[in-house]
Design an enzyme around this catalytic site. Structure first.
Site, PDB file in Angstrom:
ATOM      1  N   LEU A  29      47.138  55.892 -18.730  1.00  0.00           N
ATOM      2  CA  LEU A  29      46.151  54.849 -19.024  1.00  0.00           C
ATOM      3  C   LEU A  29      45.892  53.938 -17.826  1.00  0.00           C
ATOM      4  O   LEU A  29      46.785  53.648 -17.043  1.00  0.00           O
ATOM      5  CB  LEU A  29      46.651  54.011 -20.211  1.00  0.00           C
ATOM      6  CG  LEU A  29      46.948  54.818 -21.477  1.00  0.00           C
ATOM      7  CD1 LEU A  29      47.435  53.901 -22.591  1.00  0.00           C
ATOM      8  CD2 LEU A  29      45.735  55.610 -21.943  1.00  0.00           C
ATOM      9  N   HIS A  30      44.630  53.495 -17.731  1.00  0.00           N
ATOM     10  CA  HIS A  30      44.236  52.547 -16.681  1.00  0.00           C
ATOM     11  C   HIS A  30      43.375  51.464 -17.318  1.00  0.00           C
ATOM     12  O   HIS A  30      43.150  51.467 -18.547  1.00  0.00           O
ATOM     13  CB  HIS A  30      43.524  53.273 -15.536  1.00  0.00           C
ATOM     14  CG  HIS A  30      42.397  54.162 -15.999  1.00  0.00           C
ATOM     15  ND1 HIS A  30      41.254  53.677 -16.572  1.00  0.00           N
ATOM     16  CD2 HIS A  30      42.264  55.512 -16.004  1.00  0.00           C
ATOM     17  CE1 HIS A  30      40.454  54.666 -16.869  1.00  0.00           C
ATOM     18  NE2 HIS A  30      41.043  55.802 -16.556  1.00  0.00           N
ATOM     19  N   HIS A  33      40.818  52.247 -20.045  1.00  0.00           N
ATOM     20  CA  HIS A  33      41.300  52.430 -21.417  1.00  0.00           C
ATOM     21  C   HIS A  33      41.547  51.073 -22.084  1.00  0.00           C
ATOM     22  O   HIS A  33      41.301  50.896 -23.281  1.00  0.00           O
ATOM     23  CB  HIS A  33      42.612  53.223 -21.429  1.00  0.00           C
ATOM     24  CG  HIS A  33      42.487  54.631 -20.929  1.00  0.00           C
ATOM     25  ND1 HIS A  33      42.905  55.018 -19.683  1.00  0.00           N
ATOM     26  CD2 HIS A  33      41.983  55.743 -21.524  1.00  0.00           C
ATOM     27  CE1 HIS A  33      42.677  56.312 -19.524  1.00  0.00           C
ATOM     28  NE2 HIS A  33      42.114  56.771 -20.625  1.00  0.00           N
ATOM     29  N   GLY A 143      34.388  55.981 -23.891  1.00  0.00           N
ATOM     30  CA  GLY A 143      33.812  55.450 -22.650  1.00  0.00           C
ATOM     31  C   GLY A 143      32.591  56.257 -22.227  1.00  0.00           C
ATOM     32  O   GLY A 143      32.562  57.487 -22.374  1.00  0.00           O
ATOM     33  N   LYS A 145      31.765  56.729 -19.256  1.00  0.00           N
ATOM     34  CA  LYS A 145      32.064  57.499 -18.031  1.00  0.00           C
ATOM     35  C   LYS A 145      31.957  58.994 -18.336  1.00  0.00           C
ATOM     36  O   LYS A 145      31.412  59.754 -17.553  1.00  0.00           O
ATOM     37  CB  LYS A 145      33.461  57.139 -17.543  1.00  0.00           C
ATOM     38  CG  LYS A 145      34.090  58.192 -16.693  1.00  0.00           C
ATOM     39  CD  LYS A 145      34.333  57.703 -15.323  1.00  0.00           C
ATOM     40  CE  LYS A 145      34.906  58.733 -14.407  1.00  0.00           C
ATOM     41  NZ  LYS A 145      35.561  59.853 -15.021  1.00  0.00           N
ATOM     42  N   SER A 182      41.687  58.803 -14.427  1.00  0.00           N
ATOM     43  CA  SER A 182      43.050  59.286 -14.162  1.00  0.00           C
ATOM     44  C   SER A 182      43.063  60.179 -12.923  1.00  0.00           C
ATOM     45  O   SER A 182      44.052  60.237 -12.204  1.00  0.00           O
ATOM     46  CB  SER A 182      43.551  60.104 -15.343  1.00  0.00           C
ATOM     47  OG  SER A 182      43.459  59.336 -16.507  1.00  0.00           O
ATOM     48  N   ARG A 183      41.960  60.872 -12.682  1.00  0.00           N
ATOM     49  CA  ARG A 183      41.939  61.837 -11.577  1.00  0.00           C
ATOM     50  C   ARG A 183      41.850  61.156 -10.208  1.00  0.00           C
ATOM     51  O   ARG A 183      42.088  61.795  -9.188  1.00  0.00           O
ATOM     52  CB  ARG A 183      40.806  62.832 -11.767  1.00  0.00           C
ATOM     53  CG  ARG A 183      41.060  63.716 -13.001  1.00  0.00           C
ATOM     54  CD  ARG A 183      40.252  64.984 -13.037  1.00  0.00           C
ATOM     55  NE  ARG A 183      40.812  65.930 -13.988  1.00  0.00           N
ATOM     56  CZ  ARG A 183      40.411  66.068 -15.250  1.00  0.00           C
ATOM     57  NH1 ARG A 183      39.444  65.313 -15.721  1.00  0.00           N
ATOM     58  NH2 ARG A 183      40.989  66.949 -16.045  1.00  0.00           N
TER      59      ARG A 183
END
Ligand code: PAF
Length: 277
Positions: A29-30, A33, A143, A145, A182-183
């Protein structure tokens, strides 16, 4: 915060929670999230977050085994964010037998991301429907994104008449414009410095559209050429209709520019919406 691993415990815990909002994740998670959770929390008495890396949505050459699993750190973040229930099942809880019944999305699944990741949206739709059946939320947050994922799931809920509101959330960006993902952790320091170009290229296409350009294919090709010149390997840059991600006509007003490109090994995606006057 309750951390639950089995379907039976989840059902028992949620039996007394008719008012759930749901944020499905694959963990690692970042801030992006956390924003989904901030949007979720005021909408229900109970915020449920799932952490499940879904094998079904990864292609054979994709990074399922290497996908970062950061369970302890994720739980610390979720606790701090005020989540009520974390559902973190083992694979055999979700797929106790081979998943032979699947959700087959519309032809939308073959466009853009789908053209480069065969089976991806079938895997996403199947696990999300299954998670919806377990959590039974009245709303779920996704999201923007992952724009195509949001559209596929929005259409799934509408077409299958699920009593769930799909709520889109804006993309969270680093100060230099790079969309959080995450990537991004796979980028070398040099690639990280280059990475904001993806968003800058999208903004340039948006500015051209706003200035009256309607030669969509030229815009796509010029944007891809700019990325290629700077060492990227673009899969696509595409101006599409927001409603269904099909090619726009000159009369369409609600557009979205979507892009996917490799920078070194990592493959980044991003998009930007445009509403023409
Ligand atoms: O966006 C994601 O993280 C995943 O595709 C989702 C929605 C959790 C399904 O596995």
């Amino acid at each position: 915060m309750d951390i639950i691993h089995s379907v039976a415990d989840l059902r028992a815990r949620l039996e007394r929670e008719p008012n759930n909002v749901f944020v499905p994740t694959m963990g690692n998670l970042h801030e992006g999230h956390i924003q989904l959770i901030d949007i979720a929390k005021p909408r229900a008495a109970c915020t449920v977050v799932s952490i499940f890396v879904n094998r079904l949505q990864f292609g054979p050459r994709e990074d399922f085994d290497r996908y970062p699993r950061t369970f302890e750190a994720d739980c610390a973040r979720l606790r701090e964010a005020g989540v009520n229930v974390v559902f973190a099942p083992e694979e055999k809880e979700i797929y106790p037998e081979p998943q032979t019944f699947v959700v087959e999305p519309s032809d939308l699944q073959y466009l853009l991301e789908g053209a480069h990741r065969p089976g991806h949206f079938r895997g996403v739709a199947t696990v999300v429907l299954k998670l919806f059946n377990l959590v039974m939320p009245h709303s779920a947050i996704f999201g923007k994104k992952d724009y195509q994922q949001y559209i596929v799931l929005r259409d799934m809920v509408r077409q299958l008449a699920l009593p769930i509101e799909i709520i889109p959330a804006e993309t969270v960006r680093a100060p230099d414009g790079l969309a959080l993902s995450s990537r991004n952790a796979y980028l070398s320091p040099e690639e990280r410095r280059e990475a904001p170009r993806l968003y800058n290229v999208l903004k340039k296409v948006r500015a051209e559209l706003e200035a009256g350009a309607r030669d969509f294919q030229r815009l796509d090709q010029e944007a891809m050429a700019e990325l290629t010149r700077h060492g990227w390997r673009p899969d696509y840059v595409a101006v599409r209709r927001q409603a269904d991600l099909r090619q726009p006509s000159e009369r369409d007003r609600g557009l979205v520019i979507l892009a996917a490109a490799r920078l070194g090994r990592p493959r980044l995606i991003d998009n930007i919406e445009v509403v023409l006057a």
